[in-house]
Structure formats: C-alpha cells, structure tokens
Design an enzyme around this catalytic site. Sequence first.
Site, short mmCIF file in Angstrom:
data_model
loop_
_atom_site.label_atom_id
_atom_site.label_comp_id
_atom_site.label_asym_id
_atom_site.label_seq_id
_atom_site.Cartn_x
_atom_site.Cartn_y
_atom_site.Cartn_z
N PHE A 292 57.02 -12.25 69.97
CA PHE A 292 56.78 -12.62 71.36
C PHE A 292 55.32 -13.03 71.50
O PHE A 292 54.43 -12.37 70.96
CB PHE A 292 57.09 -11.40 72.23
CG PHE A 292 57.16 -11.69 73.69
CD1 PHE A 292 58.32 -12.19 74.26
CD2 PHE A 292 56.07 -11.44 74.51
CE1 PHE A 292 58.38 -12.45 75.62
CE2 PHE A 292 56.13 -11.69 75.87
CZ PHE A 292 57.29 -12.21 76.43
N ASP B 22 57.24 -3.49 66.90
CA ASP B 22 57.44 -3.63 68.34
C ASP B 22 58.94 -3.50 68.60
O ASP B 22 59.75 -4.27 68.05
CB ASP B 22 56.91 -5.00 68.80
CG ASP B 22 56.93 -5.12 70.32
OD1 ASP B 22 57.84 -4.55 70.94
OD2 ASP B 22 56.04 -5.80 70.86
N TYR C 132 61.33 -1.59 80.58
CA TYR C 132 62.03 -2.26 81.69
C TYR C 132 63.20 -3.11 81.20
O TYR C 132 63.92 -3.65 82.00
CB TYR C 132 61.06 -3.12 82.52
CG TYR C 132 60.13 -3.99 81.70
CD1 TYR C 132 60.56 -5.18 81.15
CD2 TYR C 132 58.82 -3.59 81.46
CE1 TYR C 132 59.71 -5.96 80.38
CE2 TYR C 132 57.96 -4.36 80.69
CZ TYR C 132 58.42 -5.54 80.15
OH TYR C 132 57.58 -6.29 79.38
N LYS C 133 63.36 -3.23 79.87
CA LYS C 133 64.48 -4.00 79.33
C LYS C 133 65.70 -3.07 79.21
O LYS C 133 66.26 -2.68 80.22
CB LYS C 133 64.05 -4.65 78.02
CG LYS C 133 62.95 -5.71 78.26
CD LYS C 133 62.33 -6.27 77.00
CE LYS C 133 61.26 -7.31 77.39
NZ LYS C 133 60.35 -7.63 76.28
N ARG D 67 70.22 -17.44 76.82
CA ARG D 67 70.19 -16.10 76.25
C ARG D 67 71.09 -15.15 77.05
O ARG D 67 71.05 -15.15 78.28
CB ARG D 67 68.74 -15.63 76.35
CG ARG D 67 68.28 -14.67 75.35
CD ARG D 67 66.79 -14.52 75.38
NE ARG D 67 66.25 -14.05 76.65
CZ ARG D 67 65.20 -13.24 76.77
NH1 ARG D 67 64.58 -12.81 75.70
NH2 ARG D 67 64.75 -12.87 77.95
C1 LIG Z 1 58.96 -8.15 76.68
C2 LIG Z 1 57.98 -8.15 75.57
C3 LIG Z 1 56.60 -7.98 75.82
C4 LIG Z 1 56.06 -7.89 77.22
O1 LIG Z 1 54.78 -7.32 77.26
P1 LIG Z 1 54.22 -6.74 78.64
O2 LIG Z 1 52.82 -6.40 78.36
O3 LIG Z 1 55.07 -5.56 79.00
O4 LIG Z 1 54.35 -7.81 79.68
C5 LIG Z 1 55.75 -7.91 74.72
N1 LIG Z 1 56.21 -8.03 73.46
C6 LIG Z 1 57.52 -8.21 73.19
C7 LIG Z 1 57.98 -8.32 71.78
C8 LIG Z 1 58.43 -8.30 74.23
O5 LIG Z 1 59.72 -8.51 73.98
#
Ligand SMILES: *Cc1c(COP(=O)(O)O)cnc(C)c1O
Length: 401
Positions: free
Chosen positions: A117, A188, A213-214, A360
């Site tokens: 990400f 992660d 939050y996911k 998705r």
């Molecule tokens: C959703 C997601 C994030 C989001 O980061 P925030 O700091 O919570 O906005 C970061 N890394 C990955 C791999 C994600 O899927």
Amino acid sequence: MMKDAAQTLPMKDRFDLPEGMIYLDGNSLGPLPRAVPDHLARVVADEWGGHLIKGWNVDGWMAQPMRVGDKVARLIGAPDGSVTMGDTLSIKVYQALSAALQMRSDRKVILSDSGNFPTDLYMAQGLIAHQDARHELRVVAPEDVVEAITDDVAVVMLTQVDYRTGRMHDMADITRRAHDAGAIMLWDLAHSAGAVPVDLAGCGCEMAVGCTYKYLNGGPGAPAFIYVRPDLVGRIDPALSGWLGHDAPFAFEPDYRPAPDIARMRVGTPPVLQMSALEAALDVWDGIDMQDVRDRSIALSELFIAEVEARCPDLTLASPRDVARRGSQVSFAFAQGYAAMQALIAHDVIGDFRAPDIMRFGFTPLYIDEGDVVRAVDILADVMNDRLWDRPEYQRKSAVT
Ligand SMILES: *Cc1c(COP(=O)(O)O)cnc(C)c1O
C-alpha cells in the site's frame, strides 16, 4: 476454542447493515456492530460526561490501549501483552521501520514490494530521507521478494495481503528467509487481521502492524495496532518518544525513559472514544475460530468467482486463482471498472475501485452468506450485460473511490 462456545457464521444480527444493501467492502471499512452505539453512548454520557478527568483512572482509559491490544493479539496469534493500540497505521509503520533500522544499524536497505500500500512506501521514503544518505528503499515485484532478500537487507517490510489483488504472501516462509539472511521481518496485517488466520508467535517475525477499521469493524479512523516480539521490545529505542511510552508518564521527568514492554510503542493521549467503539466491536469475535472464518471466506470467494466468470465475460479475474495464495477479497479487472462500480453501488451492491482498472470485492463471513453472493452477481451481470456503466452519471469521479 471450546466447542460449546463456538459461534456459527454468519451472524448478521450482530451488525447494523442497511436493509437491502449487499456490503462487499468490509475489507475497506467494516460495518457497524450493533453493540457499538449503546456502548459508545454510555462512554460519552457516563464516563466522559459523568466522570470527566476521573475517567482516566476509574474507567480504565489509560489502560485501554493495552487491554484492547490483548483482544487484537488473540486474533493474530500473538501473546497477551505484546500488542498496543493507537495512532494510525502509517504512524505505526514509521515506528516499526525506524526500530528495525536501529536494530540492524550496519545495514542500509529496506526491502518491500510493489504490491504494498502506498503509505507504507511513503513512510519508508520519509524515514530514510531523515537518515544518513546511504539508506535505500528497494521495491521489487511481489514474486521477486524471496530472491531479493540479500544480506544487505536490514528489514523486509511487506503487507501480507495485497490491497489491490488479494494476493497473499506466505508469512512463515518469507519470515524464515528474512531471518536466514539476518534481516528483521515486519508484516503489515491491514488486510489479514480478522480475515485470515495469522500466527505471529509461530512465524517468529520481529514486528507487525495493522489497522482495525477494515475486517475488525472498529469504525472510520479506528486506532492501529503494533506488535513487537516480546524478547526484543526492550531493545527498541523509540523514534516517536512520546510521554505515554515513558516508563512513568506521570512522574513528568525531564528525560525520556521508555516503558519496559510494548507500552513504549505508545505515543500520546489515546483516542478514548474511537478506541471504545473498537473495544465493543471486538466482542463480536468472542467464540469465533479464525479457521472457520477462513473456510467460509474461501467458499464465498470461490462461489463469487465461478458465478462472475460464468455470467460476466467482460470481467477478468485479477486475483490469484489458487485459494492458498489469496486473502479474503476478490478483484476483477475491467477498463470501465470505475463506472461499473458506481453503477453497482447505485444498485446497493457495495464494492470499491482501485486505479487503474480494479473492481474489488471483500468477503466477510461474519455477515455475508451465499445468498448475498448470488444476488450480488445477479446485479453485477445486469450492470455488465445491459452496459449500465455507460451512463454519464456513473462516469463522474468522487474524491474517495
Ligand atoms: C489501509 C492500509 C493503510 C492505511 O493507513 P492509515 O494510516 O490507517 O490511513 C496502510 N497500509 C496498508 C497496507 C493498508 O492496507
């Protein structure tokens, strides 16, 4: 898990989902668990309103990040006392990465993959810009990670499940290879926690981070988590040396002295209201076996793929076909994917879109069943076969896709 405590899936009555909506976006923002509004209202009225500053002690607000951390730990195969909560995932990535570079100060490479990400890569870029000029972020294709773990790598930073395609790395295998090369392993778990069984203790990785939050349904902006292997936490000299990571915050000493345990990865004042929503949301997982969730997720995803491929010939599977290499989401590529997703959303089937052409769909067995999958594909087939995506109202872009 005791058999008699086992929950059967789905458990739709534990969630407040809008009537008629098929929600296939729990991989991005989980729905509202029914227990949350009353709990949150009570925290606001009784704890904040009634107790004011006393709440830090009498309502356990100060201990909350560790208490909630233990609840998350159980879902990711981590021991009690090894996880704490707070901040956002981006911040937790920074903290973990900076700690890893410190533990391998003789090495200068952060290895990641192009499926990560963007914020994880951005945080690495920002971090190394403030190190000496010799640090490097090396980004390779996901399938090339194993070969790229060479003995100049300080830390391997990977997201287990790819946010675009759902492609899943083998945590045990890659962790072993990182360790063989003398590197730190940082996972992660943004798309893993609450989606697939994770065994942090078993895989032996040094650190892990993730958001809530996911799949964990903590609500928009819910705090992130960070895990450090208990035998190593005492060696970390936190880059974000905030007062709540101090050994004795209320001694107000002039100099930083980290807490002996994972509490040293705390930074500042915890988001009590947001964390209270998460705390109530996590009760949904009591009595749930992650392997059951995984088995149901595979069944739902396989059904979805079979139905879409039979009925929507213009869509191309963008996720691995092999269930062992796929997390809990399924992606299809389509050049007009953005507009097709808007049309689908207008018909109450909620997925999302990731540029350039990925549609998705997340499968969350706590509240999605086979009937939902079949109905979702009925509507998707209409969108595709009647070319509903071609209408101008579905072509307009919003800020959040
Ligand atoms: C959703 C997601 C994030 C989001 O980061 P925030 O700091 O919570 O906005 C970061 N890394 C990955 C791999 C994600 O899927």
